[in-house]
Structure formats: C-alpha cells, structure tokens
Enzyme design. Structure first.
Site, PDB file in Angstrom:
ATOM      1  N   THR A   1      -8.458   6.421  -1.646  1.00  0.00           N
ATOM      2  CA  THR A   1      -9.869   6.046  -1.801  1.00  0.00           C
ATOM      3  C   THR A   1     -10.778   7.243  -1.521  1.00  0.00           C
ATOM      4  O   THR A   1     -11.915   7.273  -1.979  1.00  0.00           O
ATOM      5  CB  THR A   1     -10.259   4.882  -0.865  1.00  0.00           C
ATOM      6  OG1 THR A   1      -9.905   5.220   0.481  1.00  0.00           O
ATOM      7  CG2 THR A   1      -9.568   3.598  -1.272  1.00  0.00           C
TER       8      THR A   1
ATOM      9  N   LYS B   1     -14.444   8.380  -3.223  1.00  0.00           N
ATOM     10  CA  LYS B   1     -15.659   8.711  -2.466  1.00  0.00           C
ATOM     11  C   LYS B   1     -16.173  10.087  -2.833  1.00  0.00           C
ATOM     12  O   LYS B   1     -17.383  10.289  -3.016  1.00  0.00           O
ATOM     13  CB  LYS B   1     -15.360   8.636  -0.971  1.00  0.00           C
ATOM     14  CG  LYS B   1     -14.994   7.265  -0.462  1.00  0.00           C
ATOM     15  CD  LYS B   1     -14.337   7.327   0.905  1.00  0.00           C
ATOM     16  CE  LYS B   1     -13.708   5.986   1.261  1.00  0.00           C
ATOM     17  NZ  LYS B   1     -12.824   6.063   2.430  1.00  0.00           N
TER      18      LYS B   1
ATOM     19  N   HIS C   1       0.802  -1.227   0.000  1.00  0.00           N
ATOM     20  CA  HIS C   1       0.000   0.000   0.000  1.00  0.00           C
ATOM     21  C   HIS C   1       0.831   1.271   0.000  1.00  0.00           C
ATOM     22  O   HIS C   1       0.271   2.355   0.195  1.00  0.00           O
ATOM     23  CB  HIS C   1      -0.906   0.036   1.238  1.00  0.00           C
ATOM     24  CG  HIS C   1      -2.075  -0.898   1.174  1.00  0.00           C
ATOM     25  ND1 HIS C   1      -3.252  -0.576   0.525  1.00  0.00           N
ATOM     26  CD2 HIS C   1      -2.261  -2.129   1.678  1.00  0.00           C
ATOM     27  CE1 HIS C   1      -4.114  -1.574   0.647  1.00  0.00           C
ATOM     28  NE2 HIS C   1      -3.527  -2.534   1.329  1.00  0.00           N
TER      29      HIS C   1
ATOM     30  N   LYS D   1      -7.847  13.733   4.813  1.00  0.00           N
ATOM     31  CA  LYS D   1      -6.988  12.550   4.722  1.00  0.00           C
ATOM     32  C   LYS D   1      -5.965  12.658   5.838  1.00  0.00           C
ATOM     33  O   LYS D   1      -5.908  13.665   6.553  1.00  0.00           O
ATOM     34  CB  LYS D   1      -6.301  12.463   3.359  1.00  0.00           C
ATOM     35  CG  LYS D   1      -5.595  13.736   2.940  1.00  0.00           C
ATOM     36  CD  LYS D   1      -5.037  13.619   1.539  1.00  0.00           C
ATOM     37  CE  LYS D   1      -6.110  13.739   0.488  1.00  0.00           C
ATOM     38  NZ  LYS D   1      -6.319  12.526  -0.272  1.00  0.00           N
ATOM     39  N   ARG D   2      -5.167  11.650   6.002  1.00  0.00           N
ATOM     40  CA  ARG D   2      -4.086  11.692   6.981  1.00  0.00           C
ATOM     41  C   ARG D   2      -3.184  12.890   6.698  1.00  0.00           C
ATOM     42  O   ARG D   2      -2.943  13.243   5.547  1.00  0.00           O
ATOM     43  CB  ARG D   2      -3.304  10.377   6.894  1.00  0.00           C
ATOM     44  CG  ARG D   2      -2.209  10.179   7.902  1.00  0.00           C
ATOM     45  CD  ARG D   2      -1.826   8.696   7.939  1.00  0.00           C
ATOM     46  NE  ARG D   2      -1.614   8.154   6.605  1.00  0.00           N
ATOM     47  CZ  ARG D   2      -0.420   8.059   6.011  1.00  0.00           C
ATOM     48  NH1 ARG D   2       0.661   8.486   6.629  1.00  0.00           N
ATOM     49  NH2 ARG D   2      -0.296   7.539   4.811  1.00  0.00           N
TER      50      ARG D   2
ATOM     51  N   LYS E   1       1.130  14.237   1.155  1.00  0.00           N
ATOM     52  CA  LYS E   1      -0.243  14.588   0.762  1.00  0.00           C
ATOM     53  C   LYS E   1      -0.403  16.098   0.554  1.00  0.00           C
ATOM     54  O   LYS E   1      -1.384  16.556  -0.001  1.00  0.00           O
ATOM     55  CB  LYS E   1      -1.240  14.063   1.787  1.00  0.00           C
ATOM     56  CG  LYS E   1      -1.263  12.525   1.843  1.00  0.00           C
ATOM     57  CD  LYS E   1      -2.219  12.009   2.893  1.00  0.00           C
ATOM     58  CE  LYS E   1      -2.163  10.487   3.034  1.00  0.00           C
ATOM     59  NZ  LYS E   1      -2.759   9.766   1.886  1.00  0.00           N
TER      60      LYS E   1
END
Length: 814
Positions: free
Chosen positions: A656, A660, A355, A548-549, A554
């Site tokens: 993901t 969504k 992952h 998100k984290r 990111k």
C-alpha cells in the site's frame, strides 16, 4: 457543529474540569488532551446516534478481526472527519496556543507494525465514511512493537511507551469484560443414557477488558468502533503472600495475566515466545467472538437461525484463524448446537483475507503446543480435518498426496497445525489483495484447496484512504487539487482526480506542482537534520524513498548495492554528471530477524561513509530515519520523488506504500509484483519505471538451477560492490561485520534474486536520472500518477468487500 466560541469554551472546560489545569500553566500535552476531549464530545454524540440507529434497525454488521490497527495519530484525522479543523485552529489561536505544537504532542498509537495494520486503519476510515455498520476487534497492546534507535548503526529496540500518558480517545467498558479459558484438559462426561460429551476442565482464566476507540466517518455522521482487548488475571493480587513479605509472589498472577497484551508480536524464537503468540491470538479472538455473540443475542429478534444473516466476520490474515475452531467450540460446548448446524453457521459467517505468499508467514503451530494450551481446540481441529479428508477422498480417490497438502495437520518430525488451511476451509470466501497475488494464491500456494472449493477464491485489490494519505498528510497538494478542480468531491471519490489529466502538460500547473513538492522536501530535510545527527540534504536533489518493513524479499539490499555502485562511479570519476540524490530509508526489522538487522547496519555504516566523503561533492546523501511510524510516513511520502517498490516478483502480496507514494506524486521504480502490476495498468508505462524478472522468469530461473556466483562473476561492477560490502571498508576493525549479508547473496543462494535483478535495476535508475533532468516532463508524469490512481482508494476496496463478500448494506443515519 459547535461554533468557534463554543468549541473554545469546551476546550477550557475540559482543561479546568477534566484535567485540573489552569491555562497559564498548561503544557502542549494538556492542550492536546483538552482539545481532543472537546472533539470527542462531538464524536461520542455521533457514536451514540449511530449505535442506536443500528440497534433499532437490527442491521447486518461486519466484525473485523485483526491483530493490528496501525491508526497512528487520531487528533487531526478526527478534526477532518468532524469538519472541526478550522474551528479548532481558530479556537486555539484565540487561546494563544500553537496548533502545530498541539498536533505534535500526540504519540502514535502502538497498535500495529506495517501494511497489515495500516490497511485495517484505512478500511475502518472507509467503512465509517461509506456508512457500513462495523466493529473492529483487536488487541490493546501496552507497548506496541518497539521504538527503534540506532547505536553504531545497529537497530536497538526500546519499549514503545505510547500509553504512558493515557489516550483521550479511549473509553474502557469493564461491564463487557470476558473470562477466557486456557490450558486444562478434556474429559468425557456421560449422561444418564450413556452418551458422552467432551468437557474442557481445570482451565486457567484470563480476563479481557475492552477498550473502545471511535472511528468517525468523513462527511457523514456514522461513527463505528474499534474494540481492543487488554489482558489481566481475574485474581491479580495475593494479599496473604503480600502480608507475609512475599511481595513478588503477591503480584505474580497480575504480571502473568498482563503479559498477553504487553507487546505486539513477541519474539517467537523460543518455545515461550511461540506459546505467547498463540495465546495472544486465541485470547483476542475468544474475547471478540463472545462479545459479538452477546451483541447479536441482545436483540430478541435474533437467534442462531439468523446468526449468519446478521453477522459477517472477516479474518484479517492468518492470525485470527483460530476463530474457526473457537466459534465451533462455543456453539457445540456452550450453546449445545449440533455439529452440522454449527459448521454451517461457521462457514457462512467467516471469510478470510490472505496477505502473504511467503510460506513461513503462513502460521503453523506444533501439535504439542496446541495440546498444552488449547486441548479442546485440538480435538475439534482433528474432527474438522477428518471431515476434510473425507471430502478430499470423494474428489480425489486414492490420491494421498493431495490429501496431505490439504490436511490441517502437517506431518513431520513434529506435527504442526496449518492455520492458513484452517482459515480457508472454515470460510465461505478467501480473497487475495492484488490481482497477481490472488492468481498466485490459487496456482502456487493453495492450488489443491482452490480446486476442492471452486469459486471460493476472489480478488480484492488493496486501497488507501485519501483522507489520511493526501488530505491530511499533504495539505499543500490537497489545497492545490481542490483549487484546480474547483471542488472537494475528490476526498470521497478519488476518481475525480482524473480531471487533472488534461492539465498535466500545462507549464503553470507543472511549476506549481513542483514548488509544492520542493516545499515538502524542505520540511523533510529539517526532519532528517534533526533525526540523522545533523545531516544536511538539499531539497533540490532527487528524493529516492524506500519505506517499509525491513525484509529480504523487499530487497533494501538491492537498493544498497545500487547506492554503492553510484558511490564507486563517483570515486572513480568525481566529475561524473549525475542528478544529486538523497536516498531515504525508514524501516524496522523484527527483533529476531538477524539478517534484516545486519542489512540495517550495513545501510547505516555505508551512509555514514558516503555522507562524510567530500570527494563526491554532496551528489549522494543517504538518510536512514529511525523509528518508522505513521506520523513519520506522513512527512516522508509527500516529499518523495521516486518510490522504491523493488520486491522479488511473486513475493509482495500487494503493498500500500506504493499507492500512497503514487497518490502524492512520486514515480514508481518497481518490479512486476503485487499491486505494481495494477499501478502500471493505471498510470501507463511511460509514467513508471518497471524493471527485472517477472514471476514466470523467476520461476524459470529457479527451475533451471540458479547459481548466484555465475551472475556475480559476469558483471564486474556487481562483483566489486558485493565484495566491497563483504570487506571491512565500512566497518574498520570489524572483519566479517557484514558476512551474513554477503553470504546471503553468494553462499546462501541469493533466495530473493538480488543479483540477477541488479543490472536491470541499475539501468532503470539511469533512466530515472535522465528523466529527472527534464523537470517539466517529470512534473507531467508525477501529475499523471496523482490523476490516475483513483482505483486505489480504500473506498473502492470496501465497496467490493461489502457487495461481493460481506453482503453488507450501508446504513446511513437519517
């Protein structure tokens, strides 16, 4: 299925008989428990029927090993799965109970952190819905990750006491407890012919207790299990010490035993933290393997000869990689199989999902730590590695560089065990989770292992369950889709949404779609006002969402720099015509990740200044919602207009959240990273905002030599906002408060290429502004996003795993 009257009676029976409460004095929590137990009655009937049928047929089963299952709240999901939603609404209404208050009484299950755990939850929804026999194994954490609060902008971690009132969904089966060894030493025991056998002796024992949570399929009678392990000391109370007055000593063993399943991902900055993480992983894997072996052998038709024919074990990321060695140890030491037979069974049974592309996330444990905690496993790792090096020598004679890269042992100041290499070597299949990710796994992360094992790597692009992430979280849009299409088949076949394409340009459809979006935004505005100190935002603004984290790759700090640029433009020209925006953040940073926590504080303090600045006329608002969790995501995602997917190209495995948000009608602004590439292919370039460097361009810039200060000097606006965040303007009297963030962008080398992507990102955001002004055109693009993301259903993903990796036939109940 029970009638409304029967269901109402079941609720009352549980309220009085199980909870010992009378209706007039019952709280919302009491009604939630009683109603959940009434739903559970139906689920348990299906569970027993499922398990009985699977046992009678001696089915092949999937055993899914994951450190996380971020399943959130189960009440509404189980109502949808059982078809009891309207029955429950009517029954509670007849009892004078507010259905919404009952929903809100449930706490999110603290069994995961981010995308890894949420993906596992989606997979189990799909496995049951598609009638695949499966058992999920994991940890039953007492506190989960943490409950996040903000104090003066700082992230403060509080215990997540999600289990404080118990869970009506859980059943504990003490009869299946497992005793797991740790520590000790290995000695050689000789038989009467002089042959020696290694034996792991003088170990300490930890008791694992299984907690079962049923996972019901939607539109089917199949119910699968999550079996989660809590840790305990076998002898957890010293009565003699207690009677002598040593009260703390009397419970010391109990506390030590329970610490293993206390918290998800303990801080591993210390040696004790590292040791606890490794023990956690071994503990849950060892319990799970013993349990699945027990399940296999309870059928007299089964033995080791057909083990790999009946058992498929999936390693969800590198955390359970120790399963390769523990399965070998069980077969060699406890079941007396030979090495070749045991290795053949292991490699035919296990498969591994990677992952991450971040080298630091590919777990490595020090050899001395292994030797202290798991000495027998270290022996076996060296034996596996000896076999691996022989194979490397056959393929690449005299190429020691390739042998060093493939080795399970990393040489250095401290020798390390490479868990990702172990997972690759011990599995029959390795998969990535997006097409780009899988390509990079083979080209950049594991090129030598991919060459050593041709055909072992394949792609399985992630997916999400439409039941949770549309039907449940966005009931307005779900009802609109069902009414527009004239059927509910889309809930089990997301490709049915393609029928919406031909309606995307109809003005009436566009108006209804945008009215639904506005209603969802109004709901989120109420949550923002409640959780962000009374912050008032307009549902008519563009809701720009990044959830998100919190991690540098990111690039929440890229988003922050753009917010600062907009703020600066407005300060210099208050009449500047921009679309009003509400920037919504929600994210947790790992407790030991100081720079991520610095970014959180920077966003919070910038938000406080912007939100209070009357000079900009309310054109910008910034809301950082605390304590990001599944139930909060279910409120944010339906309200989002713009989905921020802005990771550095080549760093995000899949994502993901991007799926969504697109499914719920948000347009994506993103890089060509992870599954964004495939979302672009599905929705079309006119319905997404792509910007920034590609993977190849990032690599080329690094190879040329990247100097962030050059980019910084060449762009006046960028230079101004970077310096602004580096000053004490947003934190008066705290000189250097954001020095870590400022340093990471300049002196620290900007490892995630924020600065060179700033201008393309800013330009893409201006394109968003122009597009949003034409509400009809925006609505058409949003509807096309909904219509075209059917590929990203976890049902499709699970079918591919079942057919191409697990060889897992469906077993529907008659």
């Amino acid at each position: 299925m029970p009638t409304v009257d029967a269901f109402r009676d079941s609720i009352l029976r549980h309220l009085t008989s199980t909870l010992a409460r009378y209706p007039a004095g019952a709280t919302s929590h009491d009604w939630w428990v009683a109603t959940s137990l009434a739903v559970r009655d139906e689920i348990h009937e299906r569970l027993i029927a499922t398990q009985s049928a699977h046992a009678a047929q001696n089915v092949r089963r999937l055993y899914y090993l994951s450190m996380e299952y971020l399943i959130g709240r189960l009440f509404e999901a189980n109502l949808h799965a059982t078809g009891l939603t309207e029955v429950a609404r009517e029954a509670l209404a007849e009892l004078g109970v507010d259905y919404t208050r009952v929903l809100d009484a449930e706490l999110d299950m603290g069994l995961g952190n981010g995308g890894l755990g949420r993906l596992a939850a989606c997979f189990f929804d799909s496995l049951a819905t598609l009638d695949y026999p499966a058992v999920g194994y994991g940890m039953y954490y007492e506190f989960g990750l943490f409950r996040q609060e903000f104090v003066d902008g700082h992230q403060v971690e509080q215990p997540d006491r999600w289990r404080v009132f118990g869970s009506p969904w859980e059943v504990m089966h003490g009869e299946y407890a497992q005793q797991i060894p740790l520590y000790g030493r290995v000695e050689n025991v000789f038989d009467d012919r002089g042959h020696s056998t290694p034996r792991w002796v003088e170990t300490k024992q930890i008791l694992g207790l299984p907690h079962d949570i049923p996972i019901a399929g939607y539109g089917t009678r199949t119910v699968n299990l999550l079996r989660l392990w809590s840790s305990h000391a076998p002898d957890d109370f010293d009565l003699a010490a207690f009677n002598s007055g040593s009260y703390e000593e009397a419970t010391r063993k109990k506390q030590a035993g329970e610490s293993i399943s206390k918290v998800l991902y303990p801080n591993d900055k210390t040696e004790n933290g590292k040791a606890l993480r490794l023990v956690q992983q071994y503990f849950f894997v060892a319990c799970s393997l013993r349990d699945l072996i027990r399940r296999h052998f309870r059928d007299s038709r089964n033995g080791w000869a057909n083990f790999a024919d009946k058992v498929a074990i999936q390693l969800n990321d590198t955390h359970p990689a120790i399963a390769v060695v523990e399965l070998m140890r069980l077969m060699l030491d406890e079941h007396r199989l030979g090495w070749d037979e045991a290795w053949g069974i292991t490699t035919r049974s296990l498969s591994y999902t990677n992952h991450t592309l971040l080298p630091e996330a590919l777990e490595k444990w020090g050899v001395p730590l292994f030797e202290r905690l798991l000495p027998r496993h270290l022996q076996l790792i060296y034996e596996i590695n000896h076999w691996l090096m022989q194979r490397c020598g056959e393929v690449w004679p005299h190429d020691h560089a390739k042998q060093r890269v493939c080795s399970l042992i990393e040489e250095g100041d401290e020798k390390m065990v490479r868990m990702a290499n172990l997972a690759v070597v011990g599995s029959h299949t390795v998969n990535g989770v997006a097409a780009l990710h899988t390509e990079l796994l083979q080209k950049e992360l594991f090129p030598e292992l991919a060459a050593l094992y041709p055909g072992k790597f394949q792609n399985k692009t992630n997916g999400i369950t439409p039941r949770r992430w549309l039907l449940q979280c966005n009931p307005r849009l779900a009802a609109f889709i069902t009414a527009t299409l004239g059927h509910e088949r889309w809930t089990r076949d997301l490709d049915q949404l393609r029928e919406l394409e031909k309606l995307a340009h109809q003005p009436a459809v566009q108006r209804e779609f945008m009215a639904i979006k506005r209603a969802n935004k109004a709901e989120l505005a109420e949550i923002i006002a409640r959780d962000c100190d009374g912050l008032v935002v307009s549902p008519d603004a563009l809701f720009d969402v990044q959830i998100k984290r919190l991690h540098e790759y990111k690039r929440q700090h890229l988003n922050l720099l753009h917010i600062l640029a907009l703020y600066r433009r407005l300060l210099q020209n208050p009449q500047l015509d921009i679309v009003p925006r509400v920037f919504v953040f929600a994210a947790k940073a790992a407790p030991g990740y100081d720079l991520a926590k610095n970014i959180i504080r920077a966003i919070n303090l910038v938000a406080a200044r912007i939100n209070a600045d009357e000079r900009i006329g309310g054109k910008l608002k910034v809301a950082f919602l605390p304590n990001y969790r599944v139930s909060l995501a279910e409120k944010i995602i339906p309200a989002a207009d713009l989905s921020e997917q802005i990771s550095t190209a080549g760093k995000e495995a899949s994502g993901t959240g991007n799926m969504k948000l697109a499914l719920n009608g948000a347009l994506t602004i993103g890089t060509l990273d992870g599954a964004n590439v495939e979302i672009l292919e599905e929705v079309g370039p006119d319905n997404i905002f792509i910007f920034g460097m590609s993977v190849e361009e990032v690599a080329e810039l690094r190879a040329r030599g990247y100097y962030p200060r050059g980019v910084y000097e060449a762009d006046e606006e960028l230079r101004a906002v970077v310096d602004w965040i580096g000053s004490d303007y947003f934190c008066p009297g705290e000189h250097g408060a954001f020095a870590p963030l400022h340093h990471s962008l300049l002196g620290g080398g900007d490892p995630f290429m924020v600065l060179p992507d700033f201008r393309p990102y800013s330009d893409a955001q201006q394109a968003v502004d122009r597009c949003y002004r034409d509400q009809a055109a925006w609505a058409a693009k949003a509807i096309l996003n909904v219509a075209r993301v059917g590929k990203f259903s976890s049902d499709r993903t699970i079918r591919e795993y079942a057919e191409q990796i697990w060889r897992l036939p469906a077993a529907p109940l008659a």
